[in-house]
Design an enzyme around this catalytic site. Sequence first.
Site, PDB file in Angstrom:
ATOM      1  N   CYS A 146      81.569  61.888  39.059  1.00  0.00           N
ATOM      2  CA  CYS A 146      80.326  61.154  38.858  1.00  0.00           C
ATOM      3  C   CYS A 146      79.687  60.851  40.198  1.00  0.00           C
ATOM      4  O   CYS A 146      79.634  61.725  41.056  1.00  0.00           O
ATOM      5  CB  CYS A 146      80.496  59.913  37.985  1.00  0.00           C
ATOM      6  SG  CYS A 146      81.647  58.689  38.573  1.00  0.00           S
ATOM      7  N   ARG A 147      79.183  59.631  40.376  1.00  0.00           N
ATOM      8  CA  ARG A 147      78.311  59.376  41.527  1.00  0.00           C
ATOM      9  C   ARG A 147      79.031  59.369  42.860  1.00  0.00           C
ATOM     10  O   ARG A 147      78.632  60.033  43.797  1.00  0.00           O
ATOM     11  CB  ARG A 147      77.597  58.047  41.321  1.00  0.00           C
ATOM     12  CG  ARG A 147      76.639  58.125  40.159  1.00  0.00           C
ATOM     13  CD  ARG A 147      76.202  56.751  39.736  1.00  0.00           C
ATOM     14  NE  ARG A 147      75.280  56.844  38.610  1.00  0.00           N
ATOM     15  CZ  ARG A 147      75.032  55.838  37.776  1.00  0.00           C
ATOM     16  NH1 ARG A 147      75.627  54.685  37.951  1.00  0.00           N
ATOM     17  NH2 ARG A 147      74.200  55.993  36.782  1.00  0.00           N
TER      18      ARG A 147
END
Lengths: 221, 221
Positions: A178-179
Amino acid sequence: MSDAKDGLFAELAVVGKAFGSAKRLELVDLLAQGERTVESLARAADMGVSTVSAHLQVLKSSNLVRTRRDGTRVYYRLAGDDVVALYGAMLTVARTRSADVEQALAAYLGVPGSGEIDIVTRQELLDLLEAGSAAVIDVRPSEEYAAGHIPGARSLPFEELPNAVADLRAGGEVITYCRGAYCVLAHDAVRLLATEGIHARRLEDGMLEWRTHALPVEVGA
Amino acid sequence: MSDAKDGLFAELAVVGKAFGSAKRLELVDLLAQGERTVESLARAADMGVSTVSAHLQVLKSSNLVRTRRDGTRVYYRLAGDDVVALYGAMLTVARTRSADVEQALAAYLGVPGSGEIDIVTRQELLDLLEAGSAAVIDVRPSEEYAAGHIPGARSLPFEELPNAVADLRAGGEVITYCRGAYCVLAHDAVRLLATEGIHARRLEDGMLEWRTHALPVEVGA
DNA sequence: TCCCTTCTCCAATGATCTTTGGAGGACTGG
DNA sequence: CCAGTCCTCCAAAGATCATTGGAGAAGGGA
């Protein structure tokens, strides 16, 4: 000399000030994932449009972000990898220097060590991608995937993960990301899949670090 | 989640705010060279002792600096290499993003490229030190030399350089260094020696970057 | 052209930060 | 224990920053 020196520190302070507001940092965090419109940022960060615009002007006047107009919308993005690197350095410092941050993260991300064996390094992921032997899943919102993702990754926002379980069970190895190191979506995805009997692994950190290491990024839905 | 997220950004903002004042950055810049007392910082930065103390409290409350008491004096130092790295990242961003900074530096440091051939990389310097084939000159104030310098370097503050010209002419190769990429002392030293007919070179950047690369540091006069 | 959407600018209030001199605390040496 | 040094804390004024609603600008589509 004194003038030049004062000027240099004043310029530096402008950058520091820009990173000295929680709201602005939240925006930077979102922008680190890719470009966004003002309204989209306002929704994601739960702020007024005026407020977001004001903060973005501050970032813009320090040359930390750039803009692109498309019709009535204005897209903002970070000005360069050096800005992402600066944000990363701040995260590192905050994490190292603040027991609060470290503790909050540990509490939220789960018992440290529990998932250590499920981690894939960036290099391993690059190798797996080249070999084509793994399904790489981007669990961020599709908006962020579109703004830039790891080449070959498939967009599968966390909310939609349950719908794709059967699909993933059939395939080969699953790797999520993810981020960044502080984003929990990939952790949660690995856990969720584990409850379904699928052994997934996650990238050691996320898109933020991928960018700071100047690795290739693919843009578009 | 929202609480944890807000808390994280609030913590980050504390770090950003700490780096958001020109005065504090000037102190950080001095501290990047090594530990210092409050009064010494006040003199070097031309600020009141109360003001310096107040700024140092801000840095301390964000865990960016640590203190050590010796008698009636209190020595401040940066909390770790990650803080130096953060400062370095800010310098990089300011330099890349601000034409003002770049221009001010170019104007002050002289025509870019004029000294390119006179630069020594950190690795080259390490090799030269091992071979013992060069005189490495630390041109910072002796106070900063004492707080930490490259092993094997000799302290020769810029002001005293003229007195040592004969000495240096007799020896082998001369390499100077000072605080960091933005410190002009080493540039000036190379120029000064050139007017004396001595071909000196300078380290690509300075002590700041030496520390961020985790290279060995020697302490003491 | 006129209206709609999206964003920026403006102005004013409330909040936060900076600076300063002086009081007070910690420590040393006599 | 006293005087002196070095530093921190306090309080208050002055400066700077954040937030907000609403006006206005830029662009697109009917």
